[in-house]
Design a protein around this motif. Structure first.
Motif, PDB file in Angstrom:
ATOM      1  N   LEU A  36       0.869  -1.268  -0.042  1.00 39.78           N
ATOM      2  CA  LEU A  36       0.154   0.090  -0.062  1.00 39.78           C
ATOM      3  C   LEU A  36       0.878   1.224   0.079  1.00 39.78           C
ATOM      4  O   LEU A  36       0.355   2.376  -0.477  1.00 39.78           O
ATOM      5  CB  LEU A  36      -0.933   0.152   1.126  1.00 39.78           C
ATOM      6  CG  LEU A  36      -2.113  -0.805   1.292  1.00 39.78           C
ATOM      7  CD1 LEU A  36      -2.728  -1.072   2.590  1.00 39.78           C
ATOM      8  CD2 LEU A  36      -3.151  -0.669   0.049  1.00 39.78           C
ATOM      9  N   GLY A  37       2.113   1.094   0.797  1.00 45.44           N
ATOM     10  CA  GLY A  37       2.899   2.428   0.914  1.00 45.44           C
ATOM     11  C   GLY A  37       2.245   3.219   2.021  1.00 45.44           C
ATOM     12  O   GLY A  37       1.464   2.693   2.592  1.00 45.44           O
ATOM     13  N   ASP A  38       2.570   4.559   2.174  1.00 39.80           N
ATOM     14  CA  ASP A  38       2.253   5.400   2.779  1.00 39.80           C
ATOM     15  C   ASP A  38       0.769   5.448   3.226  1.00 39.80           C
ATOM     16  O   ASP A  38      -0.087   5.943   2.420  1.00 39.80           O
ATOM     17  CB  ASP A  38       2.717   6.999   2.574  1.00 39.80           C
ATOM     18  CG  ASP A  38       4.360   6.921   2.564  1.00 39.80           C
ATOM     19  OD1 ASP A  38       4.884   6.309   3.378  1.00 39.80           O
ATOM     20  OD2 ASP A  38       4.714   7.822   1.869  1.00 39.80           O
ATOM     21  N   VAL A  40      -2.466   6.998   4.903  1.00 40.06           N
ATOM     22  CA  VAL A  40      -2.800   8.509   5.527  1.00 40.06           C
ATOM     23  C   VAL A  40      -4.169   8.485   6.185  1.00 40.06           C
ATOM     24  O   VAL A  40      -4.485   9.397   6.387  1.00 40.06           O
ATOM     25  CB  VAL A  40      -2.588   9.427   4.176  1.00 40.06           C
ATOM     26  CG1 VAL A  40      -0.978   9.638   3.818  1.00 40.06           C
ATOM     27  CG2 VAL A  40      -3.299   9.164   3.219  1.00 40.06           C
ATOM     28  N   GLU A  61      -6.953   3.924   3.516  1.00 40.03           N
ATOM     29  CA  GLU A  61      -6.220   4.584   2.214  1.00 40.03           C
ATOM     30  C   GLU A  61      -4.915   5.122   2.175  1.00 40.03           C
ATOM     31  O   GLU A  61      -4.273   5.573   3.138  1.00 40.03           O
ATOM     32  CB  GLU A  61      -7.140   5.827   2.091  1.00 40.03           C
ATOM     33  CG  GLU A  61      -8.539   5.875   1.919  1.00 40.03           C
ATOM     34  CD  GLU A  61      -9.389   6.730   1.302  1.00 40.03           C
ATOM     35  OE1 GLU A  61      -8.812   7.548   0.421  1.00 40.03           O
ATOM     36  OE2 GLU A  61     -10.290   7.033   1.850  1.00 40.03           O
ATOM     37  N   SER A  62      -4.053   4.785   1.189  1.00 38.96           N
ATOM     38  CA  SER A  62      -2.520   5.280   1.123  1.00 38.96           C
ATOM     39  C   SER A  62      -2.637   6.619   0.229  1.00 38.96           C
ATOM     40  O   SER A  62      -3.767   6.879  -0.171  1.00 38.96           O
ATOM     41  CB  SER A  62      -1.985   4.080   0.571  1.00 38.96           C
ATOM     42  OG  SER A  62      -2.316   4.063  -1.127  1.00 38.96           O
ATOM     43  N   VAL A  63      -1.655   7.146  -0.032  1.00 42.12           N
ATOM     44  CA  VAL A  63      -1.408   8.321  -0.841  1.00 42.12           C
ATOM     45  C   VAL A  63      -1.920   7.965  -2.136  1.00 42.12           C
ATOM     46  O   VAL A  63      -2.892   8.882  -3.039  1.00 42.12           O
ATOM     47  CB  VAL A  63       0.051   8.731  -1.101  1.00 42.12           C
ATOM     48  CG1 VAL A  63      -0.078  10.121  -2.143  1.00 42.12           C
ATOM     49  CG2 VAL A  63       0.480   9.019   0.230  1.00 42.12           C
ATOM     50  N   LYS A  64      -1.868   6.962  -2.588  1.00 36.52           N
ATOM     51  CA  LYS A  64      -2.295   6.632  -4.053  1.00 36.52           C
ATOM     52  C   LYS A  64      -3.825   5.955  -4.170  1.00 36.52           C
ATOM     53  O   LYS A  64      -4.468   6.396  -5.086  1.00 36.52           O
ATOM     54  CB  LYS A  64      -1.428   5.450  -4.624  1.00 36.52           C
ATOM     55  CG  LYS A  64      -0.233   5.532  -5.275  1.00 36.52           C
ATOM     56  CD  LYS A  64      -0.026   7.034  -6.269  1.00 36.52           C
ATOM     57  CE  LYS A  64      -0.567   6.293  -7.500  1.00 36.52           C
ATOM     58  NZ  LYS A  64      -0.757   7.278  -8.689  1.00 36.52           N
ATOM     59  N   ALA A  65      -4.283   5.314  -3.205  1.00 40.73           N
ATOM     60  CA  ALA A  65      -5.760   4.640  -3.516  1.00 40.73           C
ATOM     61  C   ALA A  65      -6.262   4.288  -2.470  1.00 40.73           C
ATOM     62  O   ALA A  65      -5.689   4.041  -1.227  1.00 40.73           O
ATOM     63  CB  ALA A  65      -5.447   3.489  -4.487  1.00 40.73           C
ATOM     64  N   ALA A  66      -7.508   4.014  -2.289  1.00 45.97           N
ATOM     65  CA  ALA A  66      -8.454   3.444  -1.307  1.00 45.97           C
ATOM     66  C   ALA A  66      -8.419   2.130  -1.239  1.00 45.97           C
ATOM     67  O   ALA A  66      -8.968   1.478  -2.462  1.00 45.97           O
ATOM     68  CB  ALA A  66      -9.716   4.009  -1.074  1.00 45.97           C
TER      69      ALA A  66
ATOM     70  N   LYS B  17       8.976   0.493  -6.777  1.00 46.50           N
ATOM     71  CA  LYS B  17       7.851  -0.339  -7.038  1.00 46.50           C
ATOM     72  C   LYS B  17       7.402   0.079  -8.479  1.00 46.50           C
ATOM     73  O   LYS B  17       7.231   1.446  -8.519  1.00 46.50           O
ATOM     74  CB  LYS B  17       6.709   0.091  -6.024  1.00 46.50           C
ATOM     75  CG  LYS B  17       5.872  -1.038  -5.497  1.00 46.50           C
ATOM     76  CD  LYS B  17       5.125  -0.771  -4.399  1.00 46.50           C
ATOM     77  CE  LYS B  17       5.767  -0.894  -2.845  1.00 46.50           C
ATOM     78  NZ  LYS B  17       4.963  -0.143  -1.799  1.00 46.50           N
ATOM     79  N   GLN B  29       7.179   4.587  -6.662  1.00 50.22           N
ATOM     80  CA  GLN B  29       7.791   4.984  -5.469  1.00 50.22           C
ATOM     81  C   GLN B  29       9.221   4.401  -5.695  1.00 50.22           C
ATOM     82  O   GLN B  29       9.257   3.062  -5.892  1.00 50.22           O
ATOM     83  CB  GLN B  29       6.949   4.972  -4.446  1.00 50.22           C
ATOM     84  CG  GLN B  29       6.321   3.438  -4.047  1.00 50.22           C
ATOM     85  CD  GLN B  29       5.996   3.555  -2.614  1.00 50.22           C
ATOM     86  OE1 GLN B  29       5.110   4.206  -2.063  1.00 50.22           O
ATOM     87  NE2 GLN B  29       6.796   2.835  -1.560  1.00 50.22           N
ATOM     88  N   ARG B 297     -11.178  11.508  -4.295  1.00 55.35           N
ATOM     89  CA  ARG B 297     -10.577  10.498  -5.347  1.00 55.35           C
ATOM     90  C   ARG B 297     -11.155  10.947  -6.533  1.00 55.35           C
ATOM     91  O   ARG B 297     -12.207  11.389  -6.561  1.00 55.35           O
ATOM     92  CB  ARG B 297     -10.483   9.142  -5.257  1.00 55.35           C
ATOM     93  CG  ARG B 297     -10.244   8.780  -3.532  1.00 55.35           C
ATOM     94  CD  ARG B 297      -8.558   8.513  -3.845  1.00 55.35           C
ATOM     95  NE  ARG B 297      -7.817   8.003  -2.450  1.00 55.35           N
ATOM     96  CZ  ARG B 297      -6.822   7.994  -2.255  1.00 55.35           C
ATOM     97  NH1 ARG B 297      -5.735   8.289  -2.868  1.00 55.35           N
ATOM     98  NH2 ARG B 297      -6.333   7.649  -1.084  1.00 55.35           N
TER      99      ARG B 297
END
Lengths: 127, 371
Positions: A36-38, A40, A61-66, B17, B29, B297
């Motif tokens: 998932l990464g960071d 938030v 939710e990460s920075v990129k997506a839910a 990644k 990233q 989003r």
């Protein structure tokens, strides 16, 4: 990272851990949070809500997506990890300890955990 | 599997990644989006943007051709200068947005979005008509790097490009770095001061290493597409495919500032675009920040006083502000403007947000070397 003994993992990356008092802790695996990464934002369910196995009970939710998080067993939510609301990054740092998501009173953990994998098998499955 | 830039192996070595983006396998990233985002805002970062396209236009009718395809007035573009442009269809909807550089009297470089290279090239050929013009898609011959952040100019200085020799904002120079010939332009997609370097593939890997060697003392970091997106969102820069598409005109997108009112030549979409400038539009782009805890989003719905008023086109967590922000289109009939209270539908629940001015962060562009 220390992986707690006896955890069971779903293919959708939730883990299930039995506590001493017979309740179960549900969280996300180290692999899932790494992917998932960071993180938030985390939306957790209300205490007392009943969910069936496979139902969405939380959103991470990460920075990129839910991402939707699914119940690994059917049961009633008895506790949620309130710390995650203010400091969601705990989930990245400590998915198996400080970053747990919910505690649940399972209806029939025995029957529901049939398709869950032991950590080693889960790791093999995802690699 | 998508296409690979010349830096693909480099990204893997750096532990990136990889995700598919516009037909390309690109690093989303390396260490983490938030850390990378902050590196660019606070010091410097290097992006592989080799997936973007380079199309060269030359020949005696280059100017006439460009005048026909963009609303901007290319006749006013001085040598070595760049201008942000759009590529409208006859109905004003956008094929793409682009940067046009004037390299020589009758030679221009167009930078186009990665996912639109083929579409744009076909559009150029379709519009070539009777113009005496050579249109060359050299996207596969060039790599492109973006060196962005407040310390970017210092890294170039340490690579023997004195500040006085560094191009001004939206200017391009043909220079050499350690004998590597390249185009150096002071442009970017982050809202920070910075540069883009366009280099032939054969020199690309060497250039990356040279820049990182010089950047070490500024803690230069490689930056993935994740932070590229969060940086451009904070700067309220358009992302084609999200904020712009074939159903959106530049006037609706709030890009009126980029369109001269006095351009005499006819161009694709001129009737619609000038009409919208004069009489207004049915929808318009807004920027907003969430006042309740939720992340907006792409494609979430926007509500105003209980009615569905529009749709989010870009949104997310803004690391510099530690807020959740977004952009989207709303119907103009509601009179939504600065400070209007709106709601965003997130997983079937409405959350409050407030319309704010764009950009969300102050842009730190260096308009001139002299000041």
């Amino acid at each position: 990272m220390m992986v707690p003994e006896g955890i069971l993992c779903s293919k959708s990356h939730e883990y299930l851990l039995e506590n001493a008092d017979g309740s179960y802790t549900v969280g996300l695996t180290d692999y899932a949070v790494e992917q998932l990464g960071d993180i938030v934002f985390i939306e957790l369910p209300e205490i007392g809500t009943n969910f069936s196995k496979g139902e969405v009970f939380a959103t991470v939710e990460s920075v990129k997506a839910a991402s939707e998080i699914y119940m690994p067993v059917s049961g009633k939510i008895t506790e949620v990890n309130e710390k995650l609301v203010e400091t969601p990054e705990i989930l990245n740092e400590s998915p198996f300890e400080d970053g747990w998501l919910i505690k649940v009173e399972a209806q029939d953990a025995q029957a529901d955990s049939g398709d869950l994998l032991e950590y080693e098998d889960y790791k093999e499955e995802i690699e | 599997m998508g296409k690979h830039t010349v830096y693909y192996e480099k990204h893997l070595e750096l532990g990136a990644k990889i995700v598919e983006f516009g037909g390309w396998d690109m690093p989303v990233q390396y260490t983490g989006i938030i850390a990378e985002h902050k590196s660019v805002r606070n010091s410097a970062g290097l992006f592989d943007v080799s997936h973007m396209g380079q199309v060269f236009v030359s020949g005696s009718d280059s100017l006439g051709f460009l005048q026909k395809i963009v609303p901007q007035d290319i006749s006013k573009l001085p040598l070595n200068k760049a201008v942000y442009c759009q590529l409208p269809k006859e109905n004003g909807g956008l094929i793409d947005d682009l940067i046009i550089y004037r390299l020589e009297d009758s030679k221009y470089l167009i930078i186009v979005n990665a996912s639109n290279i083929e579409k744009d090239y076909k559009w150029f050929i379709k519009n070539k008509d009777k113009f005496n013009v050579n249109i060359e898609n050299k996207s596969d011959e060039y790599a492109m790097l973006a060196l962005q952040g407040p310390n970017a100019y210092k890294i170039l200085k340490d690579l023997s490009i004195e500040e006085a020799k560094q191009p001004d904002f939206f200017t391009i120079e043909e220079i050499s770095i350690n004998s590597i010939p390249l185009y150096l332009s002071r442009t970017g997609y982050t809202g920070e001061d910075g540069f883009e370097l366009i280099v032939k593939n054969e020199y690309a890997l060497k250039l990356w290493d040279i820049i990182f060697a010089a950047g070490e003392k500024y803690d230069l970091k490689p930056i993935g597409l994740g932070a590229r997106d969060s940086l451009r969102l904070e700067a309220a820069l358009m992302l084609y495919g999200n904020d712009l598409n074939e159903d959106t005109t530049p006037v609706e997108a709030g890009l009126k500032w980029s369109i001269p009112a006095d351009k005499e030549e006819d161009y694709n979409g001129k009737a619609v675009i000038t009409g919208q400038i004069k009489y207004g539009t049915d929808k318009k782009l807004i920027g907003f920040e969430m006042t309740e805890r939720a992340i907006p989003r792409h494609e979430y719905e926007i509500y105003y006083k209980g009615a569905k008023a529009g749709i989010v086109t870009s949104g997310g967590y803004a690391p510099t502000l530690d807020k959740n922000i977004g952009m989207g289109y709303v119907s103009t009939e509601y009179g939504i403007g600065s400070d209007s209270e709106i709601q965003i539908m997130v997983r079937n629940k409405l959350y409050n947000a407030k319309v704010v001015k764009r950009p969300f962060v102050h842009k730190n562009y260096k308009k001139s070397n002299q000041t």
